[in-house]
Write an enzyme that holds these catalytic residues in place. Structure first.
Site, PDB file in Angstrom:
ATOM      1  N   LYS A 151       0.836  -1.175   0.000  1.00 50.59           N
ATOM      2  CA  LYS A 151       0.000   0.000   0.000  1.00 50.59           C
ATOM      3  C   LYS A 151       0.885   1.244   0.000  1.00 50.59           C
ATOM      4  O   LYS A 151       2.051   1.108   0.341  1.00 50.59           O
ATOM      5  CB  LYS A 151      -0.957  -0.007   1.190  1.00 50.59           C
ATOM      6  CG  LYS A 151      -0.250   0.116   2.541  1.00 50.59           C
ATOM      7  CD  LYS A 151      -1.190   0.541   3.627  1.00 50.59           C
ATOM      8  CE  LYS A 151      -1.417   2.024   3.618  1.00 50.59           C
ATOM      9  NZ  LYS A 151      -0.950   2.707   4.832  1.00 50.59           N
ATOM     10  N   HIS A 181      -1.662  -5.047   5.486  1.00 49.98           N
ATOM     11  CA  HIS A 181      -1.059  -5.810   6.588  1.00 49.98           C
ATOM     12  C   HIS A 181      -2.023  -6.061   7.747  1.00 49.98           C
ATOM     13  O   HIS A 181      -1.769  -6.920   8.576  1.00 49.98           O
ATOM     14  CB  HIS A 181       0.254  -5.163   7.065  1.00 49.98           C
ATOM     15  CG  HIS A 181       0.051  -4.049   8.041  1.00 49.98           C
ATOM     16  ND1 HIS A 181      -0.183  -2.764   7.661  1.00 49.98           N
ATOM     17  CD2 HIS A 181       0.052  -4.030   9.392  1.00 49.98           C
ATOM     18  CE1 HIS A 181      -0.328  -2.006   8.731  1.00 49.98           C
ATOM     19  NE2 HIS A 181      -0.186  -2.751   9.801  1.00 49.98           N
ATOM     20  N   LYS A 185      -2.811  -9.780  10.586  1.00 44.01           N
ATOM     21  CA  LYS A 185      -2.943  -9.860  12.045  1.00 44.01           C
ATOM     22  C   LYS A 185      -3.832 -11.045  12.406  1.00 44.01           C
ATOM     23  O   LYS A 185      -4.950 -11.154  11.907  1.00 44.01           O
ATOM     24  CB  LYS A 185      -3.587  -8.574  12.591  1.00 44.01           C
ATOM     25  CG  LYS A 185      -2.718  -7.327  12.451  1.00 44.01           C
ATOM     26  CD  LYS A 185      -3.471  -6.120  13.001  1.00 44.01           C
ATOM     27  CE  LYS A 185      -2.805  -4.815  12.648  1.00 44.01           C
ATOM     28  NZ  LYS A 185      -1.631  -4.497  13.419  1.00 44.01           N
ATOM     29  N   GLU A 219      -3.480   5.461  17.830  1.00 42.90           N
ATOM     30  CA  GLU A 219      -2.051   5.226  18.023  1.00 42.90           C
ATOM     31  C   GLU A 219      -1.489   6.298  18.943  1.00 42.90           C
ATOM     32  O   GLU A 219      -1.996   7.422  18.951  1.00 42.90           O
ATOM     33  CB  GLU A 219      -1.322   5.305  16.677  1.00 42.90           C
ATOM     34  CG  GLU A 219      -1.808   4.292  15.666  1.00 42.90           C
ATOM     35  CD  GLU A 219      -1.008   4.395  14.366  1.00 42.90           C
ATOM     36  OE1 GLU A 219       0.045   3.766  14.283  1.00 42.90           O
ATOM     37  OE2 GLU A 219      -1.437   5.127  13.468  1.00 42.90           O
ATOM     38  N   ASP A 238      -4.277   7.119   4.468  1.00 44.19           N
ATOM     39  CA  ASP A 238      -3.334   6.179   5.058  1.00 44.19           C
ATOM     40  C   ASP A 238      -4.043   4.985   5.699  1.00 44.19           C
ATOM     41  O   ASP A 238      -3.518   3.876   5.704  1.00 44.19           O
ATOM     42  CB  ASP A 238      -2.505   6.939   6.119  1.00 44.19           C
ATOM     43  CG  ASP A 238      -1.337   6.129   6.665  1.00 44.19           C
ATOM     44  OD1 ASP A 238      -0.747   5.352   5.889  1.00 44.19           O
ATOM     45  OD2 ASP A 238      -1.000   6.280   7.863  1.00 44.19           O
ATOM     46  N   HIS A 243      -7.104  -0.215   5.774  1.00 46.34           N
ATOM     47  CA  HIS A 243      -7.150  -0.929   7.057  1.00 46.34           C
ATOM     48  C   HIS A 243      -8.525  -0.880   7.740  1.00 46.34           C
ATOM     49  O   HIS A 243      -9.041  -1.904   8.187  1.00 46.34           O
ATOM     50  CB  HIS A 243      -6.119  -0.354   8.028  1.00 46.34           C
ATOM     51  CG  HIS A 243      -4.728  -0.347   7.495  1.00 46.34           C
ATOM     52  ND1 HIS A 243      -4.254  -1.311   6.636  1.00 46.34           N
ATOM     53  CD2 HIS A 243      -3.691   0.510   7.705  1.00 46.34           C
ATOM     54  CE1 HIS A 243      -2.983  -1.038   6.349  1.00 46.34           C
ATOM     55  NE2 HIS A 243      -2.630   0.049   6.968  1.00 46.34           N
ATOM     56  N   LYS A 339      -3.226   9.635  15.162  1.00 42.92           N
ATOM     57  CA  LYS A 339      -1.891   9.516  15.757  1.00 42.92           C
ATOM     58  C   LYS A 339      -1.843  10.397  17.000  1.00 42.92           C
ATOM     59  O   LYS A 339      -2.629  11.322  17.142  1.00 42.92           O
ATOM     60  CB  LYS A 339      -0.838   9.965  14.751  1.00 42.92           C
ATOM     61  CG  LYS A 339      -0.892   9.114  13.481  1.00 42.92           C
ATOM     62  CD  LYS A 339       0.473   8.871  12.890  1.00 42.92           C
ATOM     63  CE  LYS A 339       0.400   7.984  11.665  1.00 42.92           C
ATOM     64  NZ  LYS A 339       0.418   6.554  11.962  1.00 42.92           N
TER      65      LYS A 339
HETATM   66  C1  BG6 Z   1       0.358   1.694   8.233  1.00 48.56           C
HETATM   67  C2  BG6 Z   1       0.227   3.186   8.191  1.00 48.56           C
HETATM   68  O1  BG6 Z   1      -0.134   1.138   7.055  1.00 48.56           O
HETATM   69  O2  BG6 Z   1      -0.358   1.195   9.348  1.00 48.56           O
HETATM   70  C3  BG6 Z   1       0.788   3.772   9.474  1.00 48.56           C
HETATM   71  O3  BG6 Z   1       0.924   3.712   7.081  1.00 48.56           O
HETATM   72  C4  BG6 Z   1       0.124   3.158  10.685  1.00 48.56           C
HETATM   73  O4  BG6 Z   1       0.635   5.188   9.499  1.00 48.56           O
HETATM   74  C5  BG6 Z   1       0.141   1.640  10.592  1.00 48.56           C
HETATM   75  O5  BG6 Z   1       0.833   3.572  11.826  1.00 48.56           O
HETATM   76  C6  BG6 Z   1      -0.694   1.020  11.698  1.00 48.56           C
HETATM   77  O6  BG6 Z   1      -0.475  -0.355  11.712  1.00 48.56           O
HETATM   78  P1  BG6 Z   1      -0.376  -1.175  13.062  1.00 48.56           P
HETATM   79  O7  BG6 Z   1      -0.170  -2.588  12.632  1.00 48.56           O
HETATM   80  O8  BG6 Z   1       0.779  -0.605  13.826  1.00 48.56           O
HETATM   81  O9  BG6 Z   1      -1.677  -0.952  13.776  1.00 48.56           O
END
Ligand code: BG6
Length: 487
Positions: A151, A181, A185, A219, A238, A243, A339
């Site tokens: 991505k 990704h 998980k 986050e 993003d 996600h 964030k």
């Molecule tokens: C990424 C984003 O794809 O996913 C990031 O670009 C983000 O900005 C991250 O922090 C979050 O993934 P995870 O697995 O840490 O929750």
């Protein structure tokens, strides 16, 4: 083990290769899931040698294993597993934009291959063109040629469509593995088992019993060194069409007829297509100002490296969306991600409707809130349910309790940095956990009105370390609801 193949990694010197691909391959080797006939060809634009690549990746792997904050934290590196990977690593210097690079790859790769684009998004189309034009995507007999694309896949609907059209000129849809990704998980994959391997939930998983659903990916980290990528991207692009939509699909899609890739991806596509385009009035964009995170002072987004001092890029987004189908009509889904928030928490919270009759209306503390089932994705892994019970004692008083299940209480910890299943599935040809072209496009289509509405939209500020902007609280208050806490 997976069938024999060569893994060609474009971007062998990059962060993704070091942080995620190598640790995942090491874990796969440890689990005995890689075949004897496995090799890795790292491609990048710097000068280098096989030995140089082996040394660098050995050092970074060791460093990650010593980092207590890394998913890969371990007492020691198992030399048999790492030796298996290390001895199979080879390096090729090559410019992704030059046909010579692909001719050189053709010289080195025979048989089945997975081409992994671990590079900046602007190279995805270029690499696939290069592979196609060099004849590297032709599959003969049982041999396969697959491409993994990272991505961000496009930056809006038009660019995603364009990229899909471009890559599909060079190969068949079944050869492209678009990664998200979040699907790597365990806790996300497990939502399907939780929903579809239990009879208990099916009758209540619908509009008649569910009041609303909150999907959160909060986050505590800031944008840090990624300002260059983040400035033109922002939290919506993003996180949301990829996600957050994966989480949405997992929790809301109809039961697929089987666990087959096409069946699952078809249900996901149907769900994403049923999302009513989100108007800007149902979204709040926020940006963090200076504040305190995990006990230390942290700068404002605008003071992060590579960020404009008057930037209006959002580091937080909250939105309300509706799914227009029979199961979910009228049930709001509230989605937020940001964030530098007060806590790290990725979860899906299902809020059930109140009991139909207020039998305990006259007792103290009668209105303690709805039954809430939280599917915990990160950093806690499990399911927790909050509900109301009687407080022990002679009087009838209502109190709130929580009952929970944590994976670690039942299952041994399997070494996992998040890409193991995805890499293995790609080698074995299981596309269930990858995004089909229509899944990607449906995600972008749903957020399109927001992207279009942005130049005029205001960004709301929130102090780092808080729960987000007040405007996001107002978005729910408008509907008589509130966000669940992040603690
Ligand atoms: C990424 C984003 O794809 O996913 C990031 O670009 C983000 O900005 C991250 O922090 C979050 O993934 P995870 O697995 O840490 O929750």
């Amino acid at each position: 083990p997976a069938p024999p193949c060569t893994l060609v990694i474009f971007g062998a010197g990059g962060d993704l290769t070091k942080r995620l691909l190598m640790p995942s391959l090491y874990n796969l080797a440890g689990a005995g899931l890689l075949p004897e006939g496995f090799s890795i060809l790292g491609v990048d634009h710097n000068d280098g040698t096989d030995e140089g690549l082996r040394d660098t990746l050995t050092k970074t792997l060791e460093a990650f294993s010593q980092d207590p904050t890394s998913e890969f934290h371990a007492d020691h590196i198992d030399q048999t597993s790492w030796g298996f990977i290390r001895d199979r690593l080879h390096y090729l210097k090559g410019d992704f934009e030059k046909p010579e690079t692909f001719s050189a790859i053709r010289e080195r790769v025979t048989g089945s291959a997975v081409f992994y684009c671990a590079v900046a998004a602007r190279f995805f189309g270029t690499i696939v063109d290069g592979l196609g034009q060099a004849g590297l995507l032709k599959q003969e007999g049982d041999e396969f040629r697959r491409v993994v694309i990272e991505k961000p896949f496009g930056s809006d609907l038009a660019s995603a469509r364009e990229l899909n059209a471009r890559i599909l000129k060079q190969g068949d849809e079944s050869q492209f593995y678009r990664i998200d990704h979040f699907l790597g998980k365990e806790t996300v994959q497990s939502i399907m088992a939780f929903r579809f391997a239990n009879g208990l939930l099916e009758p209540v998983w619908r509009r008649e019993y569910i009041d609303s659903i909150q999907i959160t990916a909060a986050e505590t980290v800031g944008v840090e060194e990624r300002g260059g990528f983040y400035e033109p991207t922002g939290a919506l692009r993003d996180m949301v069409p990829n996600h957050m939509f994966q989480l949405l699909c997992m929790v809301a899609m109809e039961p697929p007829n089987s666990f087959d890739a096409e069946a699952v991806r078809t249900e996901k596509a149907k769900l994403a297509e049923a999302v009513r385009p989100i108007p800007p009035t149902d979204a709040v964009r926020g940006q963090y100002t200076a504040g305190t995170s995990a006990g230390r002072d942290v700068p404002a987004y605008r003071d992060e490296p590579h960020v404009a001092e008057d930037s209006v890029t959002e580091t937080y987004i909250a939105l309300k969306l509706h799914i227009e189908n029979w199961r979910w009509a009228g049930v709001p889904f509230y989605v937020r991600t940001g964030k530098r928030m007060a806590g790290r928490r990725t979860e899906i919270a299902v809020l059930f409707k109140p009991a139909p009759f207020k039998m305990f209306a006259d007792t103290p503390n009668a209105d303690l809130g709805p039954t809430v089932m939280r599917i915990l994705i990160d950093p806690d892994h499990g399911v927790s349910t909050e509900f109301n019970v009687k407080v022990p004692g002679p009087q009838m008083r209502i109190g709130r309790v929580r009952s929970g299940f944590r994976y670690k209480d039942f299952f041994a910890d399997t070494p996992n940095v998040g890409y193991e299943t995805l890499l293995y599935d790609c080698m074995t040809g299981d596309a269930t956990l990858f995004q089909r072209a229509d899944n990607i496009e449906a995600g972008w289509a749903a957020v399109e009105p927001l992207l279009a509405g942005w130049p005029q939209a205001e960004v709301a500020f929130y102090p780092a370390g808080s729960t987000g902007p007040r405007e996001a609280d107002a978005l729910l208050a408008r509907d008589g609801r509130h966000w669940l806490g992040l603690d």
